[in-house]
Design a protein around this motif. Structure first.
Motif, PDB file in Angstrom:
ATOM      1  N   PHE A  45      -3.664   6.001  -3.112  1.00  0.00           N
ATOM      2  CA  PHE A  45      -4.174   5.659  -4.437  1.00  0.00           C
ATOM      3  C   PHE A  45      -4.964   4.352  -4.445  1.00  0.00           C
ATOM      4  O   PHE A  45      -5.589   4.020  -5.454  1.00  0.00           O
ATOM      5  N   HIS A  46      -4.932   3.616  -3.347  1.00  0.00           N
ATOM      6  CA  HIS A  46      -5.805   2.448  -3.235  1.00  0.00           C
ATOM      7  C   HIS A  46      -7.262   2.873  -3.071  1.00  0.00           C
ATOM      8  O   HIS A  46      -8.170   2.046  -3.233  1.00  0.00           O
ATOM      9  N   HIS A  47      -7.481   4.134  -2.759  1.00  0.00           N
ATOM     10  CA  HIS A  47      -8.840   4.660  -2.564  1.00  0.00           C
ATOM     11  C   HIS A  47      -9.011   5.916  -3.417  1.00  0.00           C
ATOM     12  O   HIS A  47      -9.082   7.032  -2.883  1.00  0.00           O
ATOM     13  N   ASP A  88       7.481   7.397  -0.798  1.00  0.00           N
ATOM     14  CA  ASP A  88       6.183   8.033  -0.583  1.00  0.00           C
ATOM     15  C   ASP A  88       5.121   7.350  -1.436  1.00  0.00           C
ATOM     16  O   ASP A  88       5.419   6.466  -2.257  1.00  0.00           O
ATOM     17  N   ASP A  89       3.876   7.736  -1.227  1.00  0.00           N
ATOM     18  CA  ASP A  89       2.766   7.071  -1.913  1.00  0.00           C
ATOM     19  C   ASP A  89       2.893   7.175  -3.424  1.00  0.00           C
ATOM     20  O   ASP A  89       2.613   6.212  -4.153  1.00  0.00           O
ATOM     21  N   ASP A  90       3.314   8.337  -3.921  1.00  0.00           N
ATOM     22  CA  ASP A  90       3.452   8.522  -5.372  1.00  0.00           C
ATOM     23  C   ASP A  90       4.423   7.500  -5.966  1.00  0.00           C
ATOM     24  O   ASP A  90       4.197   6.965  -7.059  1.00  0.00           O
ATOM     25  N   ALA A  91       5.518   7.238  -5.245  1.00  0.00           N
ATOM     26  CA  ALA A  91       6.557   6.345  -5.768  1.00  0.00           C
ATOM     27  C   ALA A  91       6.168   4.885  -5.698  1.00  0.00           C
ATOM     28  O   ALA A  91       6.828   4.039  -6.309  1.00  0.00           O
ATOM     29  N   VAL A 141       2.063  -1.143  -5.028  1.00  0.00           N
ATOM     30  CA  VAL A 141       2.192  -1.929  -3.798  1.00  0.00           C
ATOM     31  C   VAL A 141       0.824  -2.431  -3.358  1.00  0.00           C
ATOM     32  O   VAL A 141      -0.188  -1.746  -3.480  1.00  0.00           O
ATOM     33  N   SER A 142       0.787  -3.659  -2.857  1.00  0.00           N
ATOM     34  CA  SER A 142      -0.471  -4.262  -2.430  1.00  0.00           C
ATOM     35  C   SER A 142      -0.985  -3.575  -1.157  1.00  0.00           C
ATOM     36  O   SER A 142      -0.202  -3.287  -0.248  1.00  0.00           O
ATOM     37  N   PRO A 143      -2.293  -3.332  -1.057  1.00  0.00           N
ATOM     38  CA  PRO A 143      -2.845  -2.747   0.182  1.00  0.00           C
ATOM     39  C   PRO A 143      -2.676  -3.665   1.383  1.00  0.00           C
ATOM     40  O   PRO A 143      -2.723  -3.200   2.519  1.00  0.00           O
ATOM     41  N   GLU A 144      -2.483  -4.959   1.139  1.00  0.00           N
ATOM     42  CA  GLU A 144      -2.230  -5.870   2.256  1.00  0.00           C
ATOM     43  C   GLU A 144      -0.878  -5.604   2.902  1.00  0.00           C
ATOM     44  O   GLU A 144      -0.681  -5.880   4.086  1.00  0.00           O
TER      45      GLU A 144
END
Length: 483
Positions: A137-139, A41-44, A128-131
């Motif tokens: 969390f990238h935003h 998940d995003d948190d991890a 993790v890279s947004p690419e």
């Protein structure tokens, strides 16, 4: 309902293929990383702690650190440099490169000035890279105010003695949290009994600590808070038990954030018994060879450098190198010395150290502790002895010195380096050594070193070091007996 993760399959496959060929990895290590990128998940995937990642999967810490560094160099991850508050475990600053890291910072929650060192409170994590895969969390500007304060703005690595993350306590005590639209007043109400009310702005532009005491109030209590300029202390106040409304006026042109917590009686801000689970410190990273090889552009820009409280330095030199160049010629001698550098680097890496620089025929390496440095020194001596068996006249003979202490990490000649008396003393101790001898300073000769050297001939000496006023007690690990 959670949206399915969207992964850029083409980029992920391409970069994983490059990662696979970057070096030799343990079986299934890359598949575990790929699974994590795809299914966690995003948190991890936000601010991954390499030590936690390794522990949860029964992997070697050193290999996981190297894995994430190589993956970052290939664009699978980004590196986050975090300045943590040791008193409340909040992330005071999150920076994207070493050159932006600085020594002096201020926690807006505790309202204390802090000084960072590479040994502690400067933390490196990986996102993790947004690419490859975009996560919330990238935003951070799109997060809820709660998640911005307690997921983006706090680490779960700060724990209480019972193992609970301190951020969970902060969340339980928080009664109101809100964004502050620019130019507007935001009303926030909390119900408080005896104790205190803590108000915090992560941006540092509003702060309060009100005592709750006396007879419960029967009328509306309203306090006015101004969010405008950076503040360096809590605004004091006294309110009665009951409902308290805070009118927070944002006098700036940018959105702010504010949260209110009700603290039990006797609670003192910044006094919780917090410790941190193991994390990747700046000191550990700068003594990791993969980081120094892959991120040569990372430098420390501050004119004062960044302190490291305890580092072990190892210096080597080749005895009689001038005669060696005369005897076999510059080209042959240079090739021989380069082979010796490669062998010493391999050994340094094996014992969790990093080559800081080469100086002529000499090497300066850094280690986290003296035991690793001494083990590396012994391995270097044995390796070069084996190398010499295939060379006429024992052409390479090492002299080694080891010392530990405090230093300043700096950038010299566009290279990460160490500065301070420890460097001078370590170099001078190396000069004491004769052929195949290893000299260890008293400071570096701890119990673990003494125990590891029981099978060796060790002689304690008192030496006068050039340029050093005080005599230095040193321990000489003698050259092995000729066979």
């Amino acid at each position: 309902m959670l949206m399915p993760a969207i992964v850029r399959e083409d980029l992920l496959d391409e970069r994983l293929a490059k990662l696979e060929t970057a070096r030799s990895w343990s079986p299934r290590l890359l598949s575990r990383l790929e699974t994590h990128i795809r299914s966690a998940d995003d948190d991890a995937l936000f601010r991954i702690n390499p030590f936690t990642f390794a522990r949860e999967r029964s992997l070697r810490e050193e290999e996981v650190i190297d894995l994430l560094l190589y993956a970052t160099s290939l664009g699978l991850f980004g590196m986050d440099w975090l300045l943590l508050c040791p008193k409340c475990s909040c992330v005071v600053e999150s920076l994207r490169s070493l050159e932006k890291v600085h020594s002096h910072y201020h926690c807006p929650a505790c309202q204390v000035d802090l000084e960072a060192s590479l040994d502690e409170h400067i933390v490196i994590a990986f996102t993790v890279s947004p690419e490859i895969r975009e996560i919330e969390f990238h935003h951070p500007e799109q997060l809820s105010a709660h998640d911005y304060c307690f997921k983006y703005g706090t680490t779960r690595d700060g724990v209480l003695p019972d193992g609970r993350p301190f951020v969970d306590i902060k969340i339980a005590l928080t009664k109101a949290v809100s964004y502050l639209p620019p130019g507007q007043t935001t009303r926030m109400t909390v119900e408080a009994k005896e104790g205190s009310i803590l108000g915090v702005s992560p941006e540092g532009k509003a702060s309060l600590l009100f005592s709750v005491e006396g007879t419960p109030s029967t009328i509306d209590q309203v306090a006015h808070v101004l969010f405008e300029k950076e503040v360096r202390e809590h605004l004091p106040g006294i309110v009665a038990p009951g409902a308290v409304t805070f009118d927070v006026r944002n006098a700036t042109t940018e959105r702010g954030t504010f949260w209110l917590a009700v603290l039990p009686p006797g609670t003192k801000v910044g006094q919780a018994p917090i410790s941190f689970v193991p994390f990747l410190t700046g000191k550990r990273l700068l003594t990791t060879q993969a980081f120094r090889d892959l991120f040569r552009s990372e430098v420390i820009r501050g004119t004062e450098g960044i302190s490291v409280k305890d580092i072990t330095l190892l210096f080597t030199d080749v005895k009689g190198s001038t005669a060696l160049y005369d005897r076999i010629g510059d080209l042959n001698a240079f090739a021989l010395v380069q082979q010796h550098f490669e062998r010493l680097q391999d050994i340094t890496t094996r014992f969790r150290g990093a080559i800081i620089k080469t100086i002529g025929d000499a090497v300066m390496a850094a280690f986290l502790n003296p035991a690793d440095a001494v083990a590396a020194g012994l391995a270097m001596r044995a390796d070069i002895a084996g190398f010499n068996q295939g060379q006429p006249d024992r052409q390479l003979i090492l002299k080694i010195g080891i010392h530990k202490g405090a230093a300043i990490a700096v950038t010299l000649n566009e290279r990460l380096d160490y500065f301070g008396q420890i460097v001078n003393v370590a170099a001078r101790i190396q000069h004491l050594a004769g052929a195949d001898e290893i000299y260890v300073s008293e400071e570096a000769y701890d119990q673990s070193v003494e125990a590891a050297l029981k099978a060796f001939s060790v002689e304690a000496k008192v030496a006068k070091l050039r340029g050093i006023e005080q005599d230095q007690r040193v321990f000489c690990i003698s050259a092995p007996a000729a066979k």
